[in-house]
Design a protein around this motif. Structure first.
Motif, mmCIF file in Angstrom:
data_model
loop_
_atom_site.group_PDB
_atom_site.id
_atom_site.type_symbol
_atom_site.label_atom_id
_atom_site.label_comp_id
_atom_site.label_asym_id
_atom_site.label_seq_id
_atom_site.Cartn_x
_atom_site.Cartn_y
_atom_site.Cartn_z
ATOM 1 N N GLU A 71 0.600 -1.273 -0.400
ATOM 2 C CA GLU A 71 -0.049 0.069 -0.039
ATOM 3 C C GLU A 71 0.829 1.562 0.073
ATOM 4 O OE1 GLU A 71 -3.346 0.104 2.582
ATOM 5 O OE2 GLU A 71 -3.451 -2.299 2.350
ATOM 6 N N ASP A 72 1.847 1.133 -0.554
ATOM 7 C CA ASP A 72 3.148 1.965 -0.366
ATOM 8 C C ASP A 72 2.553 3.244 -1.265
ATOM 9 O OD1 ASP A 72 4.482 0.998 1.485
ATOM 10 O OD2 ASP A 72 6.436 1.821 1.063
ATOM 11 N N THR A 73 3.032 4.286 -1.982
ATOM 12 C CA THR A 73 3.215 4.928 -3.357
ATOM 13 C C THR A 73 4.554 4.506 -3.775
ATOM 14 O OG1 THR A 73 4.421 6.681 -2.030
ATOM 15 C CG2 THR A 73 2.415 6.824 -2.138
ATOM 16 N N GLY A 74 4.702 4.868 -5.381
ATOM 17 C CA GLY A 74 5.482 4.244 -5.792
ATOM 18 C C GLY A 74 6.009 5.161 -7.257
ATOM 19 N N ILE A 75 6.787 5.878 -7.805
ATOM 20 C CA ILE A 75 7.446 6.598 -8.834
ATOM 21 C C ILE A 75 8.537 5.747 -9.708
ATOM 22 C CG2 ILE A 75 9.040 6.750 -7.806
ATOM 23 C CD1 ILE A 75 7.151 9.812 -10.178
ATOM 24 N N TRP A 76 7.176 4.253 -10.093
ATOM 25 C CA TRP A 76 8.642 3.895 -11.299
ATOM 26 C C TRP A 76 7.874 3.432 -12.710
ATOM 27 C CZ3 TRP A 76 6.007 1.196 -7.170
ATOM 28 C CH2 TRP A 76 4.831 0.162 -7.481
ATOM 29 N N ASN A 77 5.955 4.542 -12.678
ATOM 30 C CA ASN A 77 5.768 4.460 -13.641
ATOM 31 C C ASN A 77 4.909 5.738 -14.081
ATOM 32 O OD1 ASN A 77 3.174 4.174 -13.073
ATOM 33 N ND2 ASN A 77 3.267 2.163 -12.809
ATOM 34 N N ALA A 81 3.132 8.919 -12.008
ATOM 35 C CA ALA A 81 3.832 10.088 -12.125
ATOM 36 C C ALA A 81 3.042 11.027 -12.319
ATOM 37 C CB ALA A 81 5.323 10.150 -12.835
ATOM 38 N N ALA A 82 1.619 11.454 -13.215
ATOM 39 C CA ALA A 82 0.554 11.960 -12.955
ATOM 40 C C ALA A 82 0.428 12.315 -12.619
ATOM 41 C CB ALA A 82 0.568 11.432 -14.514
ATOM 42 N N ALA A 162 17.964 5.503 -11.321
ATOM 43 C CA ALA A 162 17.982 7.152 -12.262
ATOM 44 C C ALA A 162 16.509 7.399 -13.192
ATOM 45 C CB ALA A 162 18.837 6.707 -13.318
ATOM 46 N N GLU A 163 16.145 6.815 -13.536
ATOM 47 C CA GLU A 163 14.611 6.425 -14.348
ATOM 48 C C GLU A 163 13.819 7.583 -13.108
ATOM 49 O OE1 GLU A 163 14.094 6.025 -17.544
ATOM 50 O OE2 GLU A 163 16.031 6.157 -17.533
ATOM 51 N N ALA A 164 13.581 6.676 -12.030
ATOM 52 C CA ALA A 164 12.694 7.703 -11.192
ATOM 53 C C ALA A 164 12.444 8.685 -10.928
ATOM 54 C CB ALA A 164 12.899 6.653 -9.716
ATOM 55 N N ALA A 165 14.134 9.503 -11.158
ATOM 56 C CA ALA A 165 14.560 10.116 -10.987
ATOM 57 C C ALA A 165 14.199 11.654 -11.736
ATOM 58 C CB ALA A 165 16.127 11.458 -10.151
ATOM 59 N N ALA A 166 13.880 10.610 -12.923
ATOM 60 C CA ALA A 166 13.848 11.417 -14.592
ATOM 61 C C ALA A 166 12.515 11.649 -13.911
ATOM 62 C CB ALA A 166 14.507 10.869 -15.738
ATOM 63 N N ARG A 167 11.743 11.000 -13.444
ATOM 64 C CA ARG A 167 10.150 11.288 -13.660
ATOM 65 C C ARG A 167 9.759 11.761 -12.458
ATOM 66 N NH1 ARG A 167 9.641 5.692 -12.888
ATOM 67 N NH2 ARG A 167 10.507 5.412 -15.217
ATOM 68 N N SER A 168 10.268 11.925 -11.560
ATOM 69 C CA SER A 168 10.171 12.928 -10.705
ATOM 70 C C SER A 168 10.326 14.028 -10.836
ATOM 71 C CB SER A 168 11.054 12.872 -9.477
ATOM 72 O OG SER A 168 10.671 11.579 -9.326
ATOM 73 N N ARG A 170 10.524 15.435 -14.159
ATOM 74 C CA ARG A 170 9.245 15.590 -15.292
ATOM 75 C C ARG A 170 7.807 16.034 -14.601
ATOM 76 N NH1 ARG A 170 12.234 11.283 -18.011
ATOM 77 N NH2 ARG A 170 10.319 10.003 -17.412
ATOM 78 N N ALA A 171 7.684 15.672 -13.175
ATOM 79 C CA ALA A 171 6.155 15.190 -12.895
ATOM 80 C C ALA A 171 6.512 16.628 -11.847
ATOM 81 C CB ALA A 171 6.363 14.602 -11.192
ATOM 82 N N GLY A 172 7.234 17.310 -11.900
ATOM 83 C CA GLY A 172 7.633 19.216 -11.455
ATOM 84 C C GLY A 172 8.104 19.216 -9.780
ATOM 85 N N PHE A 173 8.517 18.015 -9.999
ATOM 86 C CA PHE A 173 9.157 18.178 -8.167
ATOM 87 C C PHE A 173 10.005 18.079 -8.633
ATOM 88 C CE2 PHE A 173 6.817 13.799 -7.360
ATOM 89 C CZ PHE A 173 6.564 13.943 -5.745
ATOM 90 N N ASP A 174 10.809 19.609 -7.626
ATOM 91 C CA ASP A 174 12.159 20.427 -6.880
ATOM 92 C C ASP A 174 13.379 19.707 -6.945
ATOM 93 O OD1 ASP A 174 10.109 23.036 -7.864
ATOM 94 O OD2 ASP A 174 9.682 22.793 -6.416
ATOM 95 N N LEU A 175 12.932 18.487 -6.503
ATOM 96 C CA LEU A 175 14.181 17.437 -5.773
ATOM 97 C C LEU A 175 14.058 15.902 -5.551
ATOM 98 C CD1 LEU A 175 14.177 17.340 -2.669
ATOM 99 C CD2 LEU A 175 15.193 19.588 -2.634
#
Length: 365
Positions: A71-77, A81-82, A162-168, A170-175
């Protein structure tokens, strides 16, 4: 002038104050798809409305098997990210910076969520759990034993960060913040108590730090030169022969050279049933040690509960910023209250709430 409410610049990002919200796991993705939803918007958005300088979203897995629980969040897709982009957009409307913690739980993955279930500990495959991985095949306490990662699988995980960072980005995260604390995968590689490898990822401090440094370098390549990258460390295993503040300071220096900007200093989580000396600001000395020894910017965390305590930590130079978890859960408007108590006039009260401002309404907190 309050030190706590001075802006701070991390690489290209200027954050309006030094009072930040750390990653706070919510275990609330009931659809089990890693996609954040309205709860996360309300939870994080309230703290941005409440005046925090930086709001860091909870530990979000870079691969499905890296989740602490299902039940955790992810940033693998892209779907995740949207969904994060909507939340980030709202945080920005309130003037706060938004970050996300990139995580892999390693041998502490596949557990029952912290609340909402009678069961605790490892989740069996029959219940939806999965085989965990780690530096070595040593279990955490009574959890299920992990499998030691082979070198190709390590490379896959580095690429996933690395892919998750790039995705983050693109999603607008500042860091982004790389999670190397609390006994999760990167910490498992760092500590000699959980890493018994005999290859280039085990043994010496340089070898045990290799996974983290590869992740930092890969993330830096993925996000470019101007984007801030943080690392969260646990500065002690609280166990003889384990990870400690001296090793943390050395590796923080190496990580800075690899591309990291600021280090969020916590402690514990890698060894079960150790005695942690809890008390007000109990982890602040670790942050101060890393800051002074390695010469790197740090943030302090851990039972920081009052505006005066937070102000003293920053004003004295023990840390460059503070992260308050439980205090923000109790009061999402902690930063606005802190400013009032410290006599600081802020220009970022939500206009909808100004009528409640003590200086305007004549009321009190």
């Amino acid at each position: 002038m309050s030190a706590l409410f001075q802006p701070i610049t991390v690489r290209s990002l200027t954050i309006r104050n030094r009072l930040w919200v750390p990653p706070l796991c919510q275990y609330s993705v009931t659809k089990k798809d890693g996609v954040p939803h309205d709860w996360h918007l309300a939870h994080l958005g309230a703290m941005a409305m409440g005046g925090a300088g930086l709001v860091i979203a909870e530990a979000s897995a870079v691969v499905p098997d890296g989740r602490i629980s299902d039940e955790d969040t992810g940033i693998w897709n892209g779907q995740q990210a949207a969904a994060w982009a909507r939340i980030v957009s709202f945080i920005h409307t309130q003037g706060a910076a938004a970050g996300i913690q990139l995580a892999h739980a390693g041998r502490k993955a596949s557990t029952w969520p912290e609340w909402g279930h009678e069961q605790h500990g490892s989740m069996a495959p029959a219940d939806g759990g999965w085989q965990t991985v780690s530096a070595s095949d040593l279990a955490f306490g009574e959890y299920a034993a992990p499998e030691g990662l082979d070198r190709p699988d390590i490379a896959v995980i580095v690429h996933a960060f690395a892919e998750a960072a790039a995705r983050s980005k693109r999603a607008g995260f500042d860091l982004v913040e790389i999670h190397a604390a609390h006994g999760y995968l990167v910490h498992q590689f760092l500590s000699p108590l959980s890493n018994l490898r005999t290859d280039e990822y085990g043994g010496s401090l340089e070898n045990r730090a290799r996974l983290l440094l590869e992740i930092v370098a890969a993330v830096r390549d993925a996000v470019g030169d101007d984007y801030p990258v943080l690392v969260r460390f646990s500065a002690s295993d609280y166990a003889d022969g384990g990870w400690d503040e001296e090793q943390t300071a050395v590796v923080a220096g190496w990580a800075q050279q690899a591309g990291a900007d600021l280090f969020d200093i916590s402690s514990g989580g890698n060894i079960a049933k150790v005695r942690i000396p809890l008390g007000p600001g109990y982890q602040v000395p670790f942050a101060e040690y890393v800051k002074t020894t390695a010469g790197v910017p740090v943030a302090a965390v851990g039972l920081i509960t009052t505006p005066q305590q937070a102000e003293e930590i920053v004003a004295s130079g023990q840390a460059d910023a503070v992260l308050l978890g439980r205090a923000h859960l109790r009061d999402p408007h902690f930063a606005l209250r802190a400013a009032d108590e410290l006599g600081v006039e802020l220009d970022y009260w939500p206009p909808q709430y100004v009528r409640a401002k003590p200086a305007v309404s004549g009321g009190t907190w």
